[in-house]
Design a protein around this motif. Structure first.
Motif, PDB file in Angstrom:
ATOM      1  N   UNK A  61       0.830  -1.204   0.000  1.00  0.00           N
ATOM      2  CA  UNK A  61       0.000   0.000   0.000  1.00  0.00           C
ATOM      3  C   UNK A  61       0.865   1.255   0.000  1.00  0.00           C
ATOM      4  N   UNK A  62       1.939   1.257   0.776  1.00  0.00           N
ATOM      5  CA  UNK A  62       2.839   2.414   0.826  1.00  0.00           C
ATOM      6  C   UNK A  62       3.519   2.638  -0.528  1.00  0.00           C
ATOM      7  N   UNK A  63       3.969   1.569  -1.169  1.00  0.00           N
ATOM      8  CA  UNK A  63       4.632   1.697  -2.476  1.00  0.00           C
ATOM      9  C   UNK A  63       3.654   2.209  -3.526  1.00  0.00           C
ATOM     10  N   UNK A  64       2.452   1.657  -3.561  1.00  0.00           N
ATOM     11  CA  UNK A  64       1.447   2.105  -4.533  1.00  0.00           C
ATOM     12  C   UNK A  64       1.009   3.546  -4.263  1.00  0.00           C
ATOM     13  N   UNK A  65       0.938   3.932  -3.001  1.00  0.00           N
ATOM     14  CA  UNK A  65       0.579   5.313  -2.653  1.00  0.00           C
ATOM     15  C   UNK A  65       1.685   6.275  -3.069  1.00  0.00           C
ATOM     16  N   UNK A  66       2.940   5.915  -2.823  1.00  0.00           N
ATOM     17  CA  UNK A  66       4.066   6.773  -3.214  1.00  0.00           C
ATOM     18  C   UNK A  66       4.136   6.907  -4.733  1.00  0.00           C
ATOM     19  N   UNK A  67       3.864   5.822  -5.450  1.00  0.00           N
ATOM     20  CA  UNK A  67       3.901   5.867  -6.912  1.00  0.00           C
ATOM     21  C   UNK A  67       2.859   6.831  -7.465  1.00  0.00           C
ATOM     22  N   UNK A  68       1.733   6.940  -6.795  1.00  0.00           N
ATOM     23  CA  UNK A  68       0.664   7.852  -7.224  1.00  0.00           C
ATOM     24  C   UNK A  68       1.177   9.289  -7.363  1.00  0.00           C
ATOM     25  N   UNK A  69       2.123   9.663  -6.532  1.00  0.00           N
ATOM     26  CA  UNK A  69       2.636  11.033  -6.541  1.00  0.00           C
ATOM     27  C   UNK A  69       3.814  11.230  -7.488  1.00  0.00           C
ATOM     28  N   UNK A  70       4.280  10.195  -8.156  1.00  0.00           N
ATOM     29  CA  UNK A  70       5.395  10.316  -9.090  1.00  0.00           C
ATOM     30  C   UNK A  70       4.854  10.699 -10.460  1.00  0.00           C
ATOM     31  N   UNK A  71       4.972  11.991 -10.773  1.00  0.00           N
ATOM     32  CA  UNK A  71       4.475  12.519 -12.050  1.00  0.00           C
ATOM     33  C   UNK A  71       5.420  13.607 -12.530  1.00  0.00           C
ATOM     34  N   UNK A  72       5.814  13.542 -13.792  1.00  0.00           N
ATOM     35  CA  UNK A  72       6.710  14.557 -14.335  1.00  0.00           C
ATOM     36  C   UNK A  72       6.546  14.647 -15.844  1.00  0.00           C
ATOM     37  N   UNK A  76      13.530  17.664 -22.573  1.00  0.00           N
ATOM     38  CA  UNK A  76      14.972  17.534 -22.420  1.00  0.00           C
ATOM     39  C   UNK A  76      15.585  17.569 -23.801  1.00  0.00           C
ATOM     40  N   UNK A  77      16.213  18.685 -24.122  1.00  0.00           N
ATOM     41  CA  UNK A  77      16.751  18.825 -25.470  1.00  0.00           C
ATOM     42  C   UNK A  77      15.606  18.800 -26.464  1.00  0.00           C
ATOM     43  N   UNK A  78      15.648  17.825 -27.382  1.00  0.00           N
ATOM     44  CA  UNK A  78      14.581  17.690 -28.381  1.00  0.00           C
ATOM     45  C   UNK A  78      13.692  16.480 -28.076  1.00  0.00           C
ATOM     46  N   UNK A  79      13.668  16.076 -26.811  1.00  0.00           N
ATOM     47  CA  UNK A  79      12.838  14.943 -26.381  1.00  0.00           C
ATOM     48  C   UNK A  79      11.829  15.389 -25.336  1.00  0.00           C
ATOM     49  N   UNK A  80      10.654  14.793 -25.406  1.00  0.00           N
ATOM     50  CA  UNK A  80       9.634  14.968 -24.376  1.00  0.00           C
ATOM     51  C   UNK A  80       9.697  13.734 -23.501  1.00  0.00           C
ATOM     52  N   UNK A  81       9.928  13.927 -22.207  1.00  0.00           N
ATOM     53  CA  UNK A  81       9.994  12.810 -21.275  1.00  0.00           C
ATOM     54  C   UNK A  81       8.848  12.921 -20.278  1.00  0.00           C
ATOM     55  N   UNK A  82       8.113  11.823 -20.146  1.00  0.00           N
ATOM     56  CA  UNK A  82       6.983  11.762 -19.225  1.00  0.00           C
ATOM     57  C   UNK A  82       7.243  10.625 -18.240  1.00  0.00           C
ATOM     58  N   UNK A  83       7.179  10.944 -16.963  1.00  0.00           N
ATOM     59  CA  UNK A  83       7.312   9.933 -15.923  1.00  0.00           C
ATOM     60  C   UNK A  83       6.037   9.918 -15.102  1.00  0.00           C
ATOM     61  N   UNK A  84       5.507   8.730 -14.887  1.00  0.00           N
ATOM     62  CA  UNK A  84       4.252   8.621 -14.163  1.00  0.00           C
ATOM     63  C   UNK A  84       4.185   7.270 -13.468  1.00  0.00           C
ATOM     64  N   UNK A  85       3.987   7.282 -12.168  1.00  0.00           N
ATOM     65  CA  UNK A  85       3.955   6.095 -11.311  1.00  0.00           C
ATOM     66  C   UNK A  85       5.153   5.201 -11.628  1.00  0.00           C
ATOM     67  N   UNK A  86       4.926   4.023 -12.176  1.00  0.00           N
ATOM     68  CA  UNK A  86       6.002   3.083 -12.478  1.00  0.00           C
ATOM     69  C   UNK A  86       6.458   3.155 -13.933  1.00  0.00           C
ATOM     70  N   UNK A  87       5.947   4.123 -14.691  1.00  0.00           N
ATOM     71  CA  UNK A  87       6.142   4.150 -16.134  1.00  0.00           C
ATOM     72  C   UNK A  87       6.889   5.400 -16.578  1.00  0.00           C
ATOM     73  N   UNK A  88       7.579   5.262 -17.708  1.00  0.00           N
ATOM     74  CA  UNK A  88       8.310   6.381 -18.280  1.00  0.00           C
ATOM     75  C   UNK A  88       8.258   6.267 -19.797  1.00  0.00           C
ATOM     76  N   UNK A  89       8.099   7.396 -20.437  1.00  0.00           N
ATOM     77  CA  UNK A  89       8.058   7.419 -21.901  1.00  0.00           C
ATOM     78  C   UNK A  89       8.887   8.605 -22.371  1.00  0.00           C
ATOM     79  N   UNK A  90       9.777   8.341 -23.300  1.00  0.00           N
ATOM     80  CA  UNK A  90      10.610   9.390 -23.894  1.00  0.00           C
ATOM     81  C   UNK A  90      10.345   9.376 -25.392  1.00  0.00           C
TER      82      UNK A  90
END
Length: 184
Positions: A61-72, A76-90
């Motif tokens: 529960x603590x890990x899933x709750x902390x992941x909820x707040x991971x958003x960005x 970066x340069x000529x790339x769009x980077x998105x970070x969300x919970x356990x996922x990342x897309x560049x």
């Protein structure tokens, strides 16, 4: 190297209310209560089993709750980077079809709603990770506010769906970044 650093920009993600975590906490509490009740009523189970199970549930529960707040959302340069919970897309800005990008309200454009979670983290009002659209296209989502979603189609047929706090500012920054690279 310094030219790349000069274009690094972070865009605030639209806030998601903390109360949405009740969609996680209430079921976890119900599972914990059910485990305690069945363990205490069963002659075959020992209370020592609770010593492993309940801490595991608490950590999960603590890990899933902390992941909820991971958003960005960041350029970066000529790339769009998105970070969300356990996922990342560049994604390279050149891979975006910015002429088709737009800011939408998913309540008005139901055909653009992600409908099938393929590998994601979601609860009502919050979607993160990989989904499928109604038309079966792949979508990477970071959705915290369905009323102002930046819809970004990619040249490979997939879609980025983001909830920046100021979606028009992000779209303008992407268009400005893509302008010097355009050959038309």
């Amino acid at each position: 190297m310094s030219a790349t650093r000069a274009t690094d920009t972070v865009f605030a993600v639209a806030p998601a209310p903390v109360w949405r975590l009740l969609w996680l906490w209430v079921p976890m509490l119900a599972v914990a209560a059910l485990i305690v009740a069945t363990t205490l009523q069963s002659a075959q189970r020992t209370p020592h089993e609770l010593g492993l199970t309940l801490p595991f549930l608490a950590v999960l529960t603590a890990v899933l709750s902390a992941a909820y707040f991971r958003r960005r959302i960041q350029l970066q340069g000529r790339d769009l980077e998105v970070g969300s919970t356990f996922y990342r897309k560049r994604v390279a800005v050149d891979a975006l079809q910015l002429d088709q990008a737009r800011v939408v309200d998913l309540a008005e454009h139901g055909s653009l709603k992600p409908v099938i979670k393929t590998n994601g983290y979601g609860m009502p009002g919050f979607l993160s990770g990989h989904y499928r659209m109604r038309d079966r296209r792949k979508a990477f989502c970071l959705l915290t506010d369905a009323s102002r979603v930046l819809y970004l189609p990619l040249r490979d047929g997939s879609v980025l769906m983001l909830s920046p706090e100021k979606p028009r500012d992000l779209l303008a920054a992407l268009q400005a970044l893509a302008a010097p690279g355009r050959t038309h």
